[in-house]
Design an enzyme around this catalytic site. Structure first.
Site, PDB file in Angstrom:
ATOM      1  N   ASP A 174     -32.141 132.599  84.700  1.00 25.20           N
ATOM      2  CA  ASP A 174     -33.089 131.569  85.126  1.00 25.20           C
ATOM      3  C   ASP A 174     -33.624 130.882  83.879  1.00 25.20           C
ATOM      4  O   ASP A 174     -34.137 131.598  83.159  1.00 25.20           O
ATOM      5  CB  ASP A 174     -34.136 132.265  85.966  1.00 25.20           C
ATOM      6  CG  ASP A 174     -35.554 131.483  86.271  1.00 25.20           C
ATOM      7  OD1 ASP A 174     -35.413 130.011  85.938  1.00 25.20           O
ATOM      8  OD2 ASP A 174     -36.365 131.895  86.756  1.00 25.20           O
TER       9      ASP A 174
ATOM     10  N   TRP B  46     -41.704 136.011  86.899  1.00 23.66           N
ATOM     11  CA  TRP B  46     -40.782 135.194  87.893  1.00 23.66           C
ATOM     12  C   TRP B  46     -39.379 136.130  88.092  1.00 23.66           C
ATOM     13  O   TRP B  46     -38.769 136.055  89.050  1.00 23.66           O
ATOM     14  CB  TRP B  46     -40.368 134.235  86.896  1.00 23.66           C
ATOM     15  CG  TRP B  46     -41.425 133.015  87.104  1.00 23.66           C
ATOM     16  CD1 TRP B  46     -42.078 132.882  85.701  1.00 23.66           C
ATOM     17  CD2 TRP B  46     -41.930 132.388  87.932  1.00 23.66           C
ATOM     18  NE1 TRP B  46     -43.182 132.060  85.993  1.00 23.66           N
ATOM     19  CE2 TRP B  46     -43.104 131.644  87.236  1.00 23.66           C
ATOM     20  CE3 TRP B  46     -41.917 132.037  89.365  1.00 23.66           C
ATOM     21  CZ2 TRP B  46     -43.978 130.957  88.207  1.00 23.66           C
ATOM     22  CZ3 TRP B  46     -42.780 131.372  90.213  1.00 23.66           C
ATOM     23  CH2 TRP B  46     -43.650 130.852  89.647  1.00 23.66           C
TER      24      TRP B  46
ATOM     25  N   LYS C 156     -40.031 121.422  83.671  1.00 22.75           N
ATOM     26  CA  LYS C 156     -40.940 121.619  82.334  1.00 22.75           C
ATOM     27  C   LYS C 156     -39.933 120.792  81.229  1.00 22.75           C
ATOM     28  O   LYS C 156     -40.604 120.088  80.678  1.00 22.75           O
ATOM     29  CB  LYS C 156     -40.516 123.201  82.080  1.00 22.75           C
ATOM     30  CG  LYS C 156     -41.432 123.975  83.002  1.00 22.75           C
ATOM     31  CD  LYS C 156     -41.034 125.411  83.318  1.00 22.75           C
ATOM     32  CE  LYS C 156     -41.591 126.108  84.284  1.00 22.75           C
ATOM     33  NZ  LYS C 156     -42.971 126.056  84.631  1.00 22.75           N
TER      34      LYS C 156
END
Ligand SMILES: Cc1ncc(COP(=O)(O)O)c(C=O)c1O
Length: 362
Positions: free
Chosen positions: A173, A103, A197
């Site tokens: 992030d 990511w 999530k």
């Protein structure tokens, strides 16, 4: 409630049962409107209340004051990989990034398309099995920002403390560990997370920006890409993913009912301990590739003695109602995702299954 499995999917992922029940109860007629939240206007007083409450709860749970702005946008966390450099990376400056896996690498690639990236640290050489410690992170003190990924969903690593970046804005992030433990959120200039999530269903990204960041935004951006638009319009510049934001609000209320971040953290510690302790007691059978100081509490990655055993493990677990345990296709093995809504009972069930599996296949 029948047929509910223990869902260890990495995202979209399990939601609290109580929240699902509230959604069901309110689905056809939200608070005497005769409509579901999906059907009401995003300009209605009912939606305004949902939006305001979600923002207020975020600030309360995170201990943030008036110097922070909370916005909800579509497009997923991946869109922010581009929007961050579009807004904050200026000519003559570099954007500093810590590379800790898939990511962050994607975030770096987007920034490289738009300007100059300074690699502040990377754990790529080690196979991303740790997060670089704070002393390893190096960047110029006039960098436009320093970007980190707090939890690496695929490799199963996590930052448990963050560098003091001084005058360089720290951007994080937090897609896969937001609101999972008690963090000082005031150390960040900006953080963001895809909801799917710990915050709710997919479809919305939470962004929190410190007020002074608004002054750093590049001029001349398309209106919708400029963070100031969403701050000024309170996330109502265009039609927001209103139903998703409604579910996020319910999740935030649920976190509050659990006792807030400290209580959620305590439960998450018990959950991850149930599994890591078992791994550590049986290192010859369960191999955890991640360095101990970098272990994620949200995504536990492990390998068994062979790939055949791993496949057997995943399919047998499924027959016992434990689903979503397959590791990411890029790393293989097993991944146990323990987001906030996963119960301690669910984590203990996996640990028990692991123990039995080892006994039968040791
Ligand atoms: C840490 C992290 N960042 C970003 C993303 C991408 O999120 P999205 O699919 O919302 O773009 C993910 C997705 O799993 C992630 O785990």
């Amino acid at each position: 409630m029948t047929n509910r499995v223990h869902n260890f999917n990495p995202g979209p992922s399990t939601l609290p049962l109580d929240v699902l029940k509230t959604i069901r109860a309110e689905l056809l007629d939200y608070r005497n409107t005769g409509m579901s939240v999906m059907e009401i206007s995003h300009r209605s007083p009912e939606y305004d209340e949902i939006n305001n409450q979600a923002i207020a709860l975020i600030k309360k749970l995170m201990g943030l004051g008036d110097d922070y702005h909370v916005i909800f946008v579509g497009g997923g966390a991946s869109t922010q990989f581009a929007h961050i450099p579009i807004n904050f990376l200026k000519e003559g400056k570099v954007a500093a990034y810590v590379d800790t896996g898939t990511w962050s690498a994607k975030a770096i690639k987007e920034a490289q398309n738009l300007g100059i990236v300074h690699l502040a640290a990377s754990s790529k050489d080690g196979g991303y099995i740790y997060v670089p410690v704070l002393e390893e992170i190096d960047y110029p003190n006039d960098a436009a920002y320093l970007h980190l990924t707090s939890n690496n969903t695929i490799k199963g690593t996590q930052y448990h403390e963050f560098p003091d970046s001084g005058s360089v804005p720290l951007i994080c992030d937090m897609s896969s560990d937001i609101l999972s433990h008690d963090v000082d959120f005031n150390q960040f200039a900006m953080f963001y997370a895809g909801a799917q999530k710990n915050l709710g269903p997919s479809g919305v990204t939470l962004i929190v920006l410190r007020d002074d960041m608004l002054e750093r935004i590049n001029d001349g951006l398309p209106t919708i890409f400029d963070y100031r638009t969403h701050v000024e319009k309170k996330s109502l510049f265009n039609t927001p993913p209103s139903f998703t934001i409604y579910v996020v609000k319910l999740i935030l209320e649920w976190i509050q009912e659990q006792g807030g971040l400290k209580a959620v953290e305590d439960n998450n510690i018990k959950k991850k301990d149930a599994i890591y302790n078992l791994i550590d007691a049986n290192p010859e059978y369960f191999r955890a590739p991640v360095r101990k100081d970098s272990r994620s509490w949200m995504n536990i990655v492990l390998r068994l003695p062979s790939e055949d055993l791993e496949q057997k493990f995943i399919s047998e677990a499924k027959t016992e109602g434990l689903i979503g345990l397959k590791g990411h296709r890029s790393v293989g093995g097993i991944r146990v995702s323990l987001y906030n809504a996963m119960t301690l009972e669910g984590a203990e069930k996996v640990a028990e299954f692991m123990e039995n599996f080892k006994r039968r296949n040791g």
